[in-house]
Design an enzyme around this catalytic site. Structure first.
Site, PDB file in Angstrom:
ATOM      1  N   ASP A 197     -20.033  18.004 -18.005  1.00 25.57           N
ATOM      2  CA  ASP A 197     -20.140  18.364 -19.401  1.00 25.57           C
ATOM      3  C   ASP A 197     -19.616  17.365 -20.393  1.00 25.57           C
ATOM      4  O   ASP A 197     -19.822  16.108 -20.369  1.00 25.57           O
ATOM      5  CB  ASP A 197     -19.468  19.686 -19.629  1.00 25.57           C
ATOM      6  CG  ASP A 197     -20.272  20.915 -19.089  1.00 25.57           C
ATOM      7  OD1 ASP A 197     -21.701  20.681 -18.750  1.00 25.57           O
ATOM      8  OD2 ASP A 197     -20.038  21.962 -18.538  1.00 25.57           O
ATOM      9  N   CYS A 208     -26.858  24.296 -23.179  1.00 21.75           N
ATOM     10  CA  CYS A 208     -27.801  23.590 -22.382  1.00 21.75           C
ATOM     11  C   CYS A 208     -28.731  22.383 -23.096  1.00 21.75           C
ATOM     12  O   CYS A 208     -28.958  22.635 -24.394  1.00 21.75           O
ATOM     13  CB  CYS A 208     -28.697  24.866 -21.659  1.00 21.75           C
ATOM     14  SG  CYS A 208     -30.257  23.939 -20.913  1.00 21.75           S
ATOM     15  N   GLU A 259     -30.845  12.741 -23.085  1.00 18.31           N
ATOM     16  CA  GLU A 259     -31.417  14.232 -22.736  1.00 18.31           C
ATOM     17  C   GLU A 259     -32.409  14.642 -23.621  1.00 18.31           C
ATOM     18  O   GLU A 259     -32.613  14.128 -24.690  1.00 18.31           O
ATOM     19  CB  GLU A 259     -30.334  15.341 -22.958  1.00 18.31           C
ATOM     20  CG  GLU A 259     -30.570  16.345 -22.571  1.00 18.31           C
ATOM     21  CD  GLU A 259     -30.966  16.974 -21.138  1.00 18.31           C
ATOM     22  OE1 GLU A 259     -32.070  16.362 -20.844  1.00 18.31           O
ATOM     23  OE2 GLU A 259     -30.435  17.606 -20.606  1.00 18.31           O
ATOM     24  N   GLU A 267     -21.081  14.026 -21.690  1.00 12.55           N
ATOM     25  CA  GLU A 267     -22.128  13.886 -22.726  1.00 12.55           C
ATOM     26  C   GLU A 267     -21.143  14.067 -24.083  1.00 12.55           C
ATOM     27  O   GLU A 267     -20.251  14.055 -24.198  1.00 12.55           O
ATOM     28  CB  GLU A 267     -22.705  15.383 -22.739  1.00 12.55           C
ATOM     29  CG  GLU A 267     -22.061  16.620 -22.625  1.00 12.55           C
ATOM     30  CD  GLU A 267     -22.783  17.556 -22.180  1.00 12.55           C
ATOM     31  OE1 GLU A 267     -22.831  18.795 -22.855  1.00 12.55           O
ATOM     32  OE2 GLU A 267     -23.264  17.836 -20.907  1.00 12.55           O
ATOM     33  N   TYR A 321     -27.553  16.233  -6.824  1.00 11.50           N
ATOM     34  CA  TYR A 321     -26.987  16.258  -7.930  1.00 11.50           C
ATOM     35  C   TYR A 321     -26.289  17.410  -7.986  1.00 11.50           C
ATOM     36  O   TYR A 321     -26.929  18.694  -7.600  1.00 11.50           O
ATOM     37  CB  TYR A 321     -28.078  16.405  -9.237  1.00 11.50           C
ATOM     38  CG  TYR A 321     -27.740  16.579 -10.485  1.00 11.50           C
ATOM     39  CD1 TYR A 321     -27.034  15.790 -11.020  1.00 11.50           C
ATOM     40  CD2 TYR A 321     -28.052  17.683 -11.347  1.00 11.50           C
ATOM     41  CE1 TYR A 321     -26.701  15.920 -12.472  1.00 11.50           C
ATOM     42  CE2 TYR A 321     -27.846  17.952 -12.418  1.00 11.50           C
ATOM     43  CZ  TYR A 321     -26.840  17.125 -13.398  1.00 11.50           C
ATOM     44  OH  TYR A 321     -26.652  17.239 -14.448  1.00 11.50           O
ATOM     45  N   ASP A 365     -24.755  28.603 -19.572  1.00 10.29           N
ATOM     46  CA  ASP A 365     -24.231  27.304 -19.398  1.00 10.29           C
ATOM     47  C   ASP A 365     -23.771  26.897 -21.021  1.00 10.29           C
ATOM     48  O   ASP A 365     -24.691  26.109 -21.680  1.00 10.29           O
ATOM     49  CB  ASP A 365     -25.452  26.270 -19.120  1.00 10.29           C
ATOM     50  CG  ASP A 365     -25.064  24.613 -19.058  1.00 10.29           C
ATOM     51  OD1 ASP A 365     -23.905  24.727 -18.903  1.00 10.29           O
ATOM     52  OD2 ASP A 365     -26.068  23.827 -18.978  1.00 10.29           O
ATOM     53  N   ARG A 388     -24.208  10.670 -21.005  1.00 10.22           N
ATOM     54  CA  ARG A 388     -25.306  11.403 -21.408  1.00 10.22           C
ATOM     55  C   ARG A 388     -25.268  11.558 -23.200  1.00 10.22           C
ATOM     56  O   ARG A 388     -24.203  11.932 -23.690  1.00 10.22           O
ATOM     57  CB  ARG A 388     -25.408  12.783 -20.828  1.00 10.22           C
ATOM     58  CG  ARG A 388     -26.172  13.861 -21.461  1.00 10.22           C
ATOM     59  CD  ARG A 388     -26.165  14.961 -20.904  1.00 10.22           C
ATOM     60  NE  ARG A 388     -26.577  16.309 -21.426  1.00 10.22           N
ATOM     61  CZ  ARG A 388     -26.604  17.518 -21.310  1.00 10.22           C
ATOM     62  NH1 ARG A 388     -26.695  17.764 -20.134  1.00 10.22           N
ATOM     63  NH2 ARG A 388     -26.869  18.348 -22.160  1.00 10.22           N
ATOM     64  N   HIS A 412     -21.542  12.398 -15.068  1.00  9.92           N
ATOM     65  CA  HIS A 412     -21.887  12.099 -16.523  1.00  9.92           C
ATOM     66  C   HIS A 412     -21.138  13.118 -17.435  1.00  9.92           C
ATOM     67  O   HIS A 412     -20.906  14.059 -17.436  1.00  9.92           O
ATOM     68  CB  HIS A 412     -23.423  12.151 -16.665  1.00  9.92           C
ATOM     69  CG  HIS A 412     -23.921  13.435 -16.512  1.00  9.92           C
ATOM     70  ND1 HIS A 412     -23.914  14.461 -17.444  1.00  9.92           N
ATOM     71  CD2 HIS A 412     -24.692  13.863 -15.548  1.00  9.92           C
ATOM     72  CE1 HIS A 412     -24.580  15.549 -16.830  1.00  9.92           C
ATOM     73  NE2 HIS A 412     -25.238  15.284 -15.857  1.00  9.92           N
ATOM     74  N   ASN A 471     -34.081  13.783 -16.734  1.00 13.82           N
ATOM     75  CA  ASN A 471     -33.852  15.189 -16.212  1.00 13.82           C
ATOM     76  C   ASN A 471     -35.260  15.923 -16.471  1.00 13.82           C
ATOM     77  O   ASN A 471     -35.665  16.120 -17.405  1.00 13.82           O
ATOM     78  CB  ASN A 471     -32.969  15.680 -17.245  1.00 13.82           C
ATOM     79  CG  ASN A 471     -32.642  16.829 -17.075  1.00 13.82           C
ATOM     80  OD1 ASN A 471     -33.040  17.703 -15.908  1.00 13.82           O
ATOM     81  ND2 ASN A 471     -31.997  17.901 -17.871  1.00 13.82           N
ATOM     82  N   ASP A 506     -22.511  17.065 -13.004  1.00 16.87           N
ATOM     83  CA  ASP A 506     -22.487  17.174 -14.685  1.00 16.87           C
ATOM     84  C   ASP A 506     -21.005  17.230 -14.729  1.00 16.87           C
ATOM     85  O   ASP A 506     -20.366  18.666 -14.407  1.00 16.87           O
ATOM     86  CB  ASP A 506     -23.431  18.389 -14.611  1.00 16.87           C
ATOM     87  CG  ASP A 506     -23.444  18.905 -16.205  1.00 16.87           C
ATOM     88  OD1 ASP A 506     -22.676  17.975 -17.214  1.00 16.87           O
ATOM     89  OD2 ASP A 506     -24.205  19.653 -16.462  1.00 16.87           O
TER      90      ASP A 506
END
Length: 305
Positions: A95, A130, A199, A122, A52, A66, A165, A120, A221, A93
């Site tokens: 974002d 985060c 998430e 989101e 990952y 983040d 996500r 992914h 996660n 990731d």
């Protein structure tokens, strides 16, 4: 020697096959977060299912929080460096996709070219934060669906995994948040998501509710110091989860060791007391395959084991 010989296409097919097998066998694929290319090679060496690439880790590696400060170029370059070092599939990731739906489409193609097995996208607003912090906001459902449709339509390799996500659980309290997460997960699958990443689930029942609502793999996660308990793979498998990430675990371990090491050197004036806890030179050379470079061209002197 150099990079993994497995092609990106083969990694993607293997990833999809592994997810399908995990579903039929009731097990969970384990993807530790790599904080650099060498750690990705170690993840493979230790027998994990994949690698990952965490947005939180990439931003932290740059000394940034983040909150959406990294760019597509930075993420594609670094995740590509990590992905090419291992024969395992790498999930990154991405974002919010780095912009509007057209940007999401470009993001997917850049990540394909970088050799990733999937990403992914989101549903947070920009700038994101985060997933385990308070005060998150998500976009409206139609905007979230446009992002996923753009990602699914843009890929050129049908085996590239588009995961959606949703952070809606953390943006609403109580049962309302959970109902919204389930409803949004279903809609994201209908829009083309190959897998769902819910998430900040609070307990196993919440994971089970999402897994029961969709017919695609669900990711958990397991990040430290977050909203979710640190469940075992057996517990997650029983809840219907098919993939688990440990996004920042290795970075936290490494940085903890670095901090203690610096304190030891500052206090003692030498690193002698740290040597027993270090990776040895021989083990490092084994991981980076020094011997393979010697074999490739005996006229190039690298080292004598």
């Amino acid at each position: 020697m150099l990079y993994a010989t497995t092609t990106a296409s083969d990694k993607r097919v293997a990833f999809r096959d592994a997810l399908a097998a995990a579903g039929s066998e009731g097990r969970v694929l384990r993807f530790p977060g790599a904080f650099n290319p060498l750690s990705a090679r170690l993840i493979e060496d230790k027998g994990f299912d994949g690698v990952y690439v965490s947005g939180a880790v990439l931003s932290a590696d740059l000394g940034l929080p983040d909150i959406g400060l990294t760019t597509l170029t930075e993420v594609a370059q670094r995740s590509g460096q990590i992905a090419r070092m291992t024969s395992l599939p790498a999930l990154v990731d991405a974002d919010t996709g780095f912009g509007e739906p057209m940007n999401v489409a470009r993001t997917v193609q850049e990540l394909e070219d970088a050799g990733l097995a999937g990403c992914h996208i989101e549903d947070q607003v920009n700038p994101k934060r985060c997933g385990h912090l308070d005060g998150k906001s998500v976009v409206d459902l139609e905007t979230a669906l446009k992002r996923v449709r753009a990602a699914a339509d843009a890929r050129r390799d049908p085996s590239f995994l588009v995961m959606a996500r949703t952070d809606v659980r953390g943006s609403l309290d109580g049962e309302a948040g959970m109902r919204a997460a389930v409803d949004r997960a279903r809609a994201l699958v209908d829009a083309g998501a190959d897998a769902i990443f819910p998430e900040a689930m609070k307990d196993l029942k919440e994971f089970e509710a999402v897994a029961s609502a969709v017919d695609v793999p669900v990711l958990a996660n397991m990040t430290e110091f977050g909203k979710s308990e640190l469940f075992t793979t057996r517990q997650l498998a029983d809840a219907g989860v098919r993939m688990v990430i440990y996004p920042v675990t290795l970075l936290r371990i490494a940085m903890g060791a670095v901090e203690r090491g610096l304190e030891e050197i500052a206090a003692e004036g030498t690193q002698t007391g740290l040597v027993d806890g270090m990776q040895t030179r021989a083990r490092l050379y084994e991981l980076i395959d020094y011997a393979g470079y010697n074999t490739f061209d005996t006229s190039i002197f690298t080292y004598r084991p």
